[in-house]
Design a protein around this motif. Structure first.
Motif, PDB file in Angstrom:
ATOM      1  N   THR A 103      34.892  49.832  42.611  1.00 33.79           N
ATOM      2  CA  THR A 103      35.389  49.923  41.243  1.00 33.79           C
ATOM      3  C   THR A 103      34.250  50.026  40.237  1.00 33.79           C
ATOM      4  N   PHE A 104      34.571  50.635  39.094  1.00 37.31           N
ATOM      5  CA  PHE A 104      33.720  50.607  37.900  1.00 37.31           C
ATOM      6  C   PHE A 104      34.419  49.826  36.778  1.00 37.31           C
ATOM      7  N   ASN A 105      35.579  49.256  37.060  1.00 37.03           N
ATOM      8  CA  ASN A 105      36.458  48.667  36.055  1.00 37.03           C
ATOM      9  C   ASN A 105      36.063  47.224  35.741  1.00 37.03           C
ATOM     10  N   ARG A 106      35.330  47.010  34.653  1.00 36.00           N
ATOM     11  CA  ARG A 106      34.892  45.664  34.291  1.00 36.00           C
ATOM     12  C   ARG A 106      36.062  44.772  33.910  1.00 36.00           C
ATOM     13  N   GLU A 107      37.035  45.315  33.210  1.00 33.88           N
ATOM     14  CA  GLU A 107      38.177  44.501  32.775  1.00 33.88           C
ATOM     15  C   GLU A 107      38.934  43.949  33.979  1.00 33.88           C
ATOM     16  N   MET A 108      39.136  44.788  34.976  1.00 37.29           N
ATOM     17  CA  MET A 108      39.832  44.328  36.177  1.00 37.29           C
ATOM     18  C   MET A 108      39.020  43.248  36.900  1.00 37.29           C
ATOM     19  N   GLU A 120      31.174  35.401  34.147  1.00 35.12           N
ATOM     20  CA  GLU A 120      31.205  36.718  33.511  1.00 35.12           C
ATOM     21  C   GLU A 120      29.805  37.314  33.382  1.00 35.12           C
ATOM     22  N   LYS A 121      28.823  36.471  33.139  1.00 32.80           N
ATOM     23  CA  LYS A 121      27.444  36.959  33.020  1.00 32.80           C
ATOM     24  C   LYS A 121      26.992  37.630  34.309  1.00 32.80           C
ATOM     25  N   TYR A 122      27.338  37.035  35.432  1.00 31.83           N
ATOM     26  CA  TYR A 122      26.977  37.622  36.716  1.00 31.83           C
ATOM     27  C   TYR A 122      27.672  38.972  36.907  1.00 31.83           C
ATOM     28  N   ILE A 123      28.967  39.019  36.600  1.00 35.14           N
ATOM     29  CA  ILE A 123      29.724  40.262  36.767  1.00 35.14           C
ATOM     30  C   ILE A 123      29.084  41.380  35.961  1.00 35.14           C
ATOM     31  N   ASN A 124      28.751  41.093  34.707  1.00 38.48           N
ATOM     32  CA  ASN A 124      28.145  42.117  33.862  1.00 38.48           C
ATOM     33  C   ASN A 124      26.780  42.533  34.385  1.00 38.48           C
ATOM     34  N   MET A 196      45.653  41.770  45.855  1.00 35.14           N
ATOM     35  CA  MET A 196      46.187  43.114  45.771  1.00 35.14           C
ATOM     36  C   MET A 196      46.961  43.346  44.479  1.00 35.14           C
ATOM     37  N   GLU A 197      47.611  42.287  44.019  1.00 40.71           N
ATOM     38  CA  GLU A 197      48.335  42.400  42.750  1.00 40.71           C
ATOM     39  C   GLU A 197      47.371  42.692  41.608  1.00 40.71           C
ATOM     40  N   VAL A 198      46.229  42.019  41.595  1.00 36.41           N
ATOM     41  CA  VAL A 198      45.230  42.274  40.554  1.00 36.41           C
ATOM     42  C   VAL A 198      44.653  43.665  40.679  1.00 36.41           C
ATOM     43  N   LEU A 199      44.319  44.068  41.895  1.00 33.58           N
ATOM     44  CA  LEU A 199      43.696  45.373  42.112  1.00 33.58           C
ATOM     45  C   LEU A 199      44.623  46.529  41.770  1.00 33.58           C
ATOM     46  N   ASN A 200      45.921  46.303  41.864  1.00 34.27           N
ATOM     47  CA  ASN A 200      46.890  47.388  41.648  1.00 34.27           C
ATOM     48  C   ASN A 200      47.461  47.426  40.236  1.00 34.27           C
ATOM     49  N   ARG A 201      46.963  46.568  39.358  1.00 35.83           N
ATOM     50  CA  ARG A 201      47.478  46.576  37.983  1.00 35.83           C
ATOM     51  C   ARG A 201      47.100  47.864  37.271  1.00 35.83           C
TER      52      ARG A 201
END
Length: 201
Positions: A103-108, A120-124, A196-201
């Motif tokens: 993924t490239f989707n930061r919000e997800m 969040e700092k690590y994710i970014n 999977m629910e999160v990934l498929n939103r």
């Protein structure tokens, strides 16, 4: 992984290097996914999932309190106090890949907070590193070893690389040493459905 014939054969073990604090999260069932882009030595090609099952090789470099969720700050202090000697390491976990996506989707990614111990700092930071490459999301089924594996470290295992190989155990020992999964079938299936629910939103 590969091994010769007979109980006395030596097994070549493949292991994925990961922060010791993350291995702790996996061992406690708090963490069920990995987020990977590869180490410095893999910058050109990004992270490659070379194996569907592997040992978790805890590392102690680059771990940082300011990249962890609050509940794991004190656990990092404990892990660093109990760090093994520089020429040795101990492996406690074995993992099987259940699912992988990119993924490239930061919000997800922010919605995956309950599946790992990073903040969040690590994710970014991971998304900003080598930004032309996607972030790999890997769902693991993790098992505790019946007997920990002690590894003598070599220079070839050093550096910011994801995968290492080393020789240990006979075939029979390898087969018998993988214990019960950290999470029960029911709990793991529930976690997988939530992911999977999160990934498929």
């Amino acid at each position: 992984m590969s091994w010769g014939s007979g109980e006395a054969s030596i097994v070549t073990i493949s292991a994925l290097k990961e922060w010791a604090i993350v291995c702790k999260g996996l061992e406690e069932g708090r963490q069920t996914i990995l987020l990977r882009k590869g180490g410095i030595m893999e910058r050109k090609h990004g992270f490659e999932l070379r194996h569907n099952d592997f040992y978790m090789f805890p590392t102690y470099e680059h771990q940082s309190r300011d990249l962890l969720q609050q509940e794991y700050l004190n656990k990092l202090d404990s892990i660093l106090r109990d760090k093994p000697p520089d020429d040795l390491n101990t492996i406690h976990l074995y993992a099987k890949v259940i699912f992988i996506t990119e993924t490239f989707n930061r919000e997800m990614l922010q919605d995956l907070r309950d599946f790992h111990i990073w903040n969040e700092k690590y994710i970014n930071a991971r998304m900003d590193y080598n930004p032309q490459k996607p972030l790999s999301i890997i769902l693991l089924r993790v098992y505790r070893l019946n007997k920990a594996i002690n590894v003598a470290l070599s220079p070839q295992q050093a550096g910011c690389r994801s995968w290492i190989d080393f020789q240990s155990l006979s075939t029979k020992d390898y087969q018998d040493n993988i214990g019960k999964p950290i999470l029960s079938d029911d709990i793991f299936q529930e976690r997988q459905s939530q992911l999977m629910e999160v990934l498929n939103r």
